[in-house]
Scaffold this active site. Structure first.
Site, short mmCIF file in Angstrom:
data_model
loop_
_atom_site.label_atom_id
_atom_site.label_comp_id
_atom_site.label_asym_id
_atom_site.label_seq_id
_atom_site.Cartn_x
_atom_site.Cartn_y
_atom_site.Cartn_z
CG HIS A 232 -0.44 0.03 2.46
ND1 HIS A 232 0.47 1.26 3.04
CD2 HIS A 232 0.17 -1.13 3.46
CE1 HIS A 232 0.92 0.95 4.21
NE2 HIS A 232 0.83 -0.42 4.30
N GLY A 233 0.25 2.34 -0.57
CA GLY A 233 0.80 3.69 -0.38
C GLY A 233 1.11 4.07 0.90
CD GLU A 234 4.36 9.00 3.69
OE1 GLU A 234 5.38 8.87 4.04
OE2 GLU A 234 3.39 10.10 3.38
N GLY B 232 3.77 -4.42 4.39
CA GLY B 232 5.29 -4.63 4.34
C GLY B 232 5.37 -6.06 4.67
CG ASN C 137 3.47 3.61 6.46
OD1 ASN C 137 2.88 3.33 5.50
ND2 ASN C 137 3.75 2.80 7.18
CD GLU D 256 2.32 -5.03 8.42
OE1 GLU D 256 2.70 -5.90 8.19
OE2 GLU D 256 2.93 -3.93 7.93
NE ARG D 257 5.50 -8.43 13.94
CZ ARG D 257 6.68 -8.17 14.49
NH1 ARG D 257 7.81 -7.81 13.54
NH2 ARG D 257 7.07 -8.10 15.92
CG HIS D 258 -1.97 -7.65 15.99
ND1 HIS D 258 -1.45 -7.17 17.23
CD2 HIS D 258 -3.40 -7.36 15.92
CE1 HIS D 258 -2.64 -6.48 17.77
NE2 HIS D 258 -3.72 -6.71 17.16
CE1 TYR D 259 5.96 -4.62 14.29
CE2 TYR D 259 4.18 -4.10 12.71
CZ TYR D 259 5.54 -4.23 12.90
OH TYR D 259 6.55 -4.38 11.91
NE ARG E 45 10.28 -1.01 12.22
CZ ARG E 45 10.80 -0.15 11.43
NH1 ARG E 45 12.06 0.14 11.73
NH2 ARG E 45 10.63 0.19 10.40
#
EC number: 5.4.2.11
Length: 247
Positions: free
Chosen positions: A14-16, A186, A20, A92-95, A119
């Site tokens: 995806h775009g910024e 990402g 981000n 996305e990965r869950h942070y 990270r």
């Protein structure tokens, strides 16, 4: 699809996003795109059209930054009509408890070693998020069927949840010769590239996928990359972004 290839797979981060740009841990928090991110999405559509690389089917996550990027790209390419399939497995990965935190502040608070392990390591998840907290997803209707989703993930967890979906759902499209576009994130794209390029756990730690630049994989009869690492449709821009990636 180039002559002699079985299938073409296009990967697009995806775009910024708003977070981000603010250098915040995002994960499953559903933030939108910045103006720059929207411009990146439009440019990705221009690149697809310029390379006559128009997909037969689109896959996205359930997060708006990926969905919006895909819509803008395909609208720009005048290719909005193709079938769309969405899944949380492309998220996305869950942070975990890091979601919503400033990365620089987190690094200063916990130290570089722990920060980098959370990270960038392959198998070290951050602390889990507390259910009901501001940036948790346990009450999000998108994830009712999976109990609100994970409370934290490492990259290995993303590989575990994404690859079965890739094998069972996306690969059949590729085996019929369809050109497949995946617009995701990402870490979900890092998980897939690890699989495609048979990267080791250590190798994938250093992999960066730039926002808004399509990455083309031509695949042979065994669905192995004809060109290892694929080919960015704007290689100079991709190299510049990767070289400037923040640790």
């Amino acid at each position: 699809m180039q002559q002699g290839n079985t299938a073409t797979l296009i990967l697009l981060r995806h775009g910024e996003s708003d977070w981000n740009a603010r250098n915040l841990f995002t994960g499953w928090v559903d933030v939108g795109l910045t103006d720059k991110g929207r411009a990146e999405a439009v440019r990705s559509g221009e690149l697809l059209a310029e390379h006559n690389l128009l997909p037969d089917v689109l896959y996205t996550s359930l997060l708006r930054r990926a969905i919006t990027t895909a819509h803008l790209a395909l609208d720009t390419a005048d290719w909005l009509w193709i079938p769309v399939r969405r899944s949380w497995r492309l998220n996305e990965r869950h942070y975990g408890a890091l979601q919503g935190l400033d990365k620089a502040v987190t690094k200063a608070r916990y130290g570089e070693e722990r920060f980098m392990a959370w990270r960038r390591s392959y198998d070290t998840p951050p602390p889990p998020i507390e259910k009901g907290s501001e940036f948790s997803q346990d009450a999000d209707p998108r994830y009712t069927d999976i109990g609100g989703g994970p409370l934290t993930e490492c990259l290995a967890d993303v590989v575990t949840r994404f690859l079965p979906y890739f094998t069972d759902v996306i690969v059949p499209d590729l085996r019929t010769g369809r050109t497949v576009l995946i617009v995701a994130h990402g870490n979900s794209l890092r998980a897939l590239v690890k699989h495609l390029d048979e990267m080791s756990d250590d190798e994938v730690v250093g992999l960066n996928v730039p926002t808004g630049i399509p990455l083309r994989y031509d695949l042979d009869a065994d669905l192995r990359p004809v060109v290892p690492g694929g080919t960015y449709l704007d290689p100079e821009a991709a190299a510049a972004v990767i070289s400037q990636a923040r640790p």
